[in-house]
Design a protein around this motif. Structure first.
Motif, PDB file in Angstrom:
ATOM      1  N   LEU A 231      56.952  65.971   9.147  1.00 43.71           N
ATOM      2  CA  LEU A 231      56.128  66.232  10.326  1.00 43.71           C
ATOM      3  C   LEU A 231      56.859  67.278  11.153  1.00 43.71           C
ATOM      4  O   LEU A 231      57.947  67.017  11.666  1.00 43.71           O
ATOM      5  CB  LEU A 231      55.927  64.950  11.137  1.00 43.71           C
ATOM      6  N   LEU A 232      56.277  68.483  11.270  1.00 46.41           N
ATOM      7  CA  LEU A 232      56.955  69.600  11.918  1.00 46.41           C
ATOM      8  C   LEU A 232      56.057  70.248  12.964  1.00 46.41           C
ATOM      9  O   LEU A 232      54.822  70.152  12.883  1.00 46.41           O
ATOM     10  CB  LEU A 232      57.368  70.646  10.874  1.00 46.41           C
ATOM     11  N   PRO A 233      56.659  70.930  13.944  1.00 48.29           N
ATOM     12  CA  PRO A 233      55.843  71.662  14.921  1.00 48.29           C
ATOM     13  C   PRO A 233      54.978  72.710  14.225  1.00 48.29           C
ATOM     14  O   PRO A 233      55.435  73.409  13.312  1.00 48.29           O
ATOM     15  CB  PRO A 233      56.893  72.320  15.828  1.00 48.29           C
ATOM     16  N   GLU A 234      53.743  72.812  14.664  1.00 46.61           N
ATOM     17  CA  GLU A 234      52.799  73.715  14.016  1.00 46.61           C
ATOM     18  C   GLU A 234      53.266  75.166  14.054  1.00 46.61           C
ATOM     19  O   GLU A 234      53.110  75.907  13.085  1.00 46.61           O
ATOM     20  CB  GLU A 234      51.428  73.586  14.696  1.00 46.61           C
ATOM     21  N   TYR A 235      53.882  75.587  15.188  1.00 45.10           N
ATOM     22  CA  TYR A 235      54.307  76.981  15.300  1.00 45.10           C
ATOM     23  C   TYR A 235      55.322  77.343  14.230  1.00 45.10           C
ATOM     24  O   TYR A 235      55.381  78.476  13.760  1.00 45.10           O
ATOM     25  CB  TYR A 235      54.903  77.247  16.692  1.00 45.10           C
ATOM     26  N   LEU A 236      56.119  76.357  13.809  1.00 35.91           N
ATOM     27  CA  LEU A 236      57.195  76.619  12.862  1.00 35.91           C
ATOM     28  C   LEU A 236      56.684  76.849  11.446  1.00 35.91           C
ATOM     29  O   LEU A 236      57.327  77.542  10.654  1.00 35.91           O
ATOM     30  CB  LEU A 236      58.184  75.439  12.874  1.00 35.91           C
ATOM     31  N   VAL A 237      55.524  76.286  11.119  1.00 39.63           N
ATOM     32  CA  VAL A 237      55.033  76.344   9.741  1.00 39.63           C
ATOM     33  C   VAL A 237      53.747  77.152   9.599  1.00 39.63           C
ATOM     34  O   VAL A 237      53.165  77.198   8.503  1.00 39.63           O
ATOM     35  CB  VAL A 237      54.820  74.921   9.177  1.00 39.63           C
ATOM     36  N   ASN A 238      53.289  77.797  10.668  1.00 36.62           N
ATOM     37  CA  ASN A 238      52.027  78.546  10.604  1.00 36.62           C
ATOM     38  C   ASN A 238      52.024  79.582   9.484  1.00 36.62           C
ATOM     39  O   ASN A 238      51.058  79.696   8.726  1.00 36.62           O
ATOM     40  CB  ASN A 238      51.749  79.226  11.949  1.00 36.62           C
ATOM     41  N   ASP A 239      53.101  80.360   9.385  1.00 35.15           N
ATOM     42  CA  ASP A 239      53.166  81.395   8.348  1.00 35.15           C
ATOM     43  C   ASP A 239      53.132  80.784   6.952  1.00 35.15           C
ATOM     44  O   ASP A 239      52.467  81.312   6.043  1.00 35.15           O
ATOM     45  CB  ASP A 239      54.425  82.246   8.519  1.00 35.15           C
ATOM     46  N   ASP A 240      53.847  79.667   6.762  1.00 30.50           N
ATOM     47  CA  ASP A 240      53.868  79.005   5.456  1.00 30.50           C
ATOM     48  C   ASP A 240      52.490  78.477   5.085  1.00 30.50           C
ATOM     49  O   ASP A 240      52.083  78.516   3.915  1.00 30.50           O
ATOM     50  CB  ASP A 240      54.873  77.853   5.472  1.00 30.50           C
ATOM     51  N   LEU A 241      51.750  77.966   6.071  1.00 33.84           N
ATOM     52  CA  LEU A 241      50.410  77.441   5.803  1.00 33.84           C
ATOM     53  C   LEU A 241      49.441  78.565   5.458  1.00 33.84           C
ATOM     54  O   LEU A 241      48.585  78.418   4.578  1.00 33.84           O
ATOM     55  CB  LEU A 241      49.901  76.655   7.013  1.00 33.84           C
TER      56      LEU A 241
END
Length: 292
Positions: A231-241
């Motif tokens: 479970l991670l902050p959305e801003y941190l994984v936006n590029d990966d998604l």
């Protein structure tokens, strides 16, 4: 009234001690102490109570501080306005959580907007003592309840469950929260954390992380290597998604939001640099991230 002595007094009060004021202003402690003593003698009143823990305003010192600070600040800014193209200059001492990359970009943009402000940034997840550590503003993910500081909520961060698609070559993809917590979980933890639970309606799901650390980027790296779910902050994984490197799991499952607080000393008139930083943070977040 001695302008320099009054300015020294204000710096000591804002910093919480002669030592911190000396570090922020590059003025020797002995000089600051002498200036404040001369000011007290000139006024015929005691302004500060001194101790090993720092300084504390007397009742008359509080009145003097509140009535002189704004005037001194306005005088300084008026002088800088006619002498320079930049309205603010000086030092800003900050504390932010470790590996909090969202704030790295903010601080770069802040110094581009205020090139004459020098920034010291202390990276720590502990609750720093603003006065003892000489910190002007701390960024934290929890509110502090005390009459000595102000806790201003600057934004909230959304969180998402993520995993690498390759992880599901070894495991079945989860469609419920109970199924998810049967898979290897990577989680944030401190040295004293022993129990991990997830509130599902009225039920508490207890789980044991397969991997835990207090380094959020280490968790992200772990998940990218198809080792587990996090479970991670959305801003941190936006590029990966967006690239498909990671996928989101259980998008309809209610997830916690992370509040961000800017914490600073409770002064009636914060310094112009602190006020500029607080305003910049709020505007920057609204401009770059629709997180609220």
């Amino acid at each position: 009234m001695d302008y320099n002595a009054t300015k020294a007094f204000i710096n000591v009060v804002q910093s919480g001690s002669f030592t911190n004021a000396s570090q922020k202003t590059d003025i020797p402690i002995s000089t600051l102490s002498r200036k404040v003593t001369e000011l007290e003698q000139q006024l015929g009143v005691q302004l500060l109570e001194r101790s090993k823990q720092g300084v504390k305003l007397t009742c008359k010192g509080q009145v003097f501080f509140e009535q002189t600070m704004l005037g001194i600040e306005l005088l300084e800014q008026a002088s800088k306005t006619v002498q320079s193209n930049h309205l603010l200059e000086g030092k800003l001492r900050l504390s932010i959580p470790p590996n909090f990359s969202l704030w790295w970009d903010l601080l770069i943009d802040f110094q581009k907007a205020y090139p004459d402000i020098r920034v010291f940034c202390h990276s720590s997840d502990r609750l720093v003592d603003l006065f003892e550590d000489g910190i002007d503003v701390a960024l934290r993910m929890q509110e502090i309840h005390t009459d000595k500081v102000v806790s201003k909520c600057i934004t909230t961060l959304k969180t998402v469950f993520v995993a690498s698609p390759d992880l599901f070559q070894r495991f079945d993809k989860p469609y419920t929260i109970n199924q998810l917590f049967k898979l290897p979980i990577a989680d944030w933890a401190n040295v004293n954390d022993r129990q991990f639970t997830w509130n599902e309606d009225k039920e508490k799901i207890r789980y044991e992380p397969y991997y835990s650390t207090n380094d959020i980027h280490a968790i992200l790296y772990y998940v990218r290597q198809s080792m587990g779910i996090a479970l991670l902050p959305e801003y941190l994984v936006n590029d990966d998604l967006q690239t498909g490197r990671l996928i989101q799991l259980l998008p309809d499952e209610p997830k916690p939001i992370i509040p961000l607080f800017l914490i600073y000393a409770h002064h009636r008139y914060p310094s112009a640099i602190i006020r500029a930083y607080l305003e910049f943070c709020e505007n920057w977040i609204m401009r770059h991230y629709q997180i609220h």
